[in-house]
Design an enzyme around this catalytic site. Structure first.
Site, PDB file in Angstrom:
ATOM      1  N   GLY A  43       0.773  -1.235   0.000  1.00 37.26           N
ATOM      2  CA  GLY A  43       0.000   0.000   0.000  1.00 37.26           C
ATOM      3  C   GLY A  43       0.800   1.279   0.000  1.00 37.26           C
ATOM      4  O   GLY A  43       0.330   2.307  -0.465  1.00 37.26           O
ATOM      5  N   ASP A 102      -4.132   2.169  11.241  1.00 36.32           N
ATOM      6  CA  ASP A 102      -5.495   1.839  11.663  1.00 36.32           C
ATOM      7  C   ASP A 102      -5.441   1.250  13.069  1.00 36.32           C
ATOM      8  O   ASP A 102      -5.465   1.980  14.048  1.00 36.32           O
ATOM      9  CB  ASP A 102      -6.104   0.877  10.642  1.00 36.32           C
ATOM     10  CG  ASP A 102      -7.578   0.598  10.866  1.00 36.32           C
ATOM     11  OD1 ASP A 102      -8.168   1.095  11.837  1.00 36.32           O
ATOM     12  OD2 ASP A 102      -8.154  -0.160  10.058  1.00 36.32           O
ATOM     13  N   VAL A 152     -11.556   2.186   3.499  1.00 32.74           N
ATOM     14  CA  VAL A 152     -11.117   3.039   2.403  1.00 32.74           C
ATOM     15  C   VAL A 152     -10.204   2.287   1.438  1.00 32.74           C
ATOM     16  O   VAL A 152      -9.473   1.372   1.829  1.00 32.74           O
ATOM     17  CB  VAL A 152     -10.405   4.308   2.928  1.00 32.74           C
ATOM     18  CG1 VAL A 152     -11.389   5.200   3.664  1.00 32.74           C
ATOM     19  CG2 VAL A 152      -9.228   3.977   3.824  1.00 32.74           C
TER      20      VAL A 152
END
Length: 179
Positions: A43, A102, A152
């Site tokens: 990511g 997160d 998301v």
């Protein structure tokens, strides 16, 4: 792909502005040092690429493949190192580049690992911070944008390896991942 997004949280322009702002701050904070940027794959790739262009310092880059999401939309809680660094971080100023913080499980595990390996300093630069998802107490040093608890995708973030190539970050419609 775009039809699967219910709301754009961070536009292309906002991402560019975040990279510029964080790049200037990192340039100032690491003046006279040669930091090592460590990207956590997959990511981080778009963010690390864009951010590094905005840092006006000699720096090195390295990557690790680390995951606590083994499919699905929530962290498994188990951090798995799939590919380790190929260079030493002993006595180095390390900046971990993350797409999102997160639960903080992955980032806390990697910070502790790097400290154990003798890094001089370890800080985190993240595009997105989602404190409502925390299962551990942690605050990144460099935050692009704080977002609400939502699933998301885009700009490196994925659902089952899809949507990483969206040029923005958006909320994925629940009907897409509840199939």
């Amino acid at each position: 792909m775009h039809k699967d997004i219910s709301e754009i949280l961070v536009s292309q322009q906002e991402i560019d502005d975040i990279c510029t702002t964080l790049g200037k701050q990192l340039t100032k904070d690491y003046e006279g040092k040669n930091p090592l940027l460590v990207g956590l794959l997959k990511g981080c790739v778009p963010f690390m690429s864009d951010l590094s262009k905005k840092i006006d310092l000699k720096l090195e880059q390295a990557y690790m493949s680390v995951s606590s999401y083994h499919g699905g939309i929530s962290s498994s809680g188990n951090v798995n190192i799939k590919m380790d660094l190929d260079i030493s971080i002993q006595d180095r100023d390390v900046i971990i580049v993350e797409d999102i913080v997160d639960t903080a499980n992955t980032i806390v595990t990697i910070i502790n690992l790097f400290k154990h390996r003798g890094a001089k300093s370890v800080k985190v630069a993240t595009l997105l911070d989602k404190p409502a998802g925390r299962t551990q107490t942690y605050e990144p040093e460099y935050v692009g944008k704080t977002i609400p608890k939502a699933f998301v995708v885009g700009y490196g973030l994925d659902f089952d390896e899809y949507y990483r190539n969206l040029p923005y970050v958006g909320i994925l419609k629940p009907e897409v991942y509840k199939k």
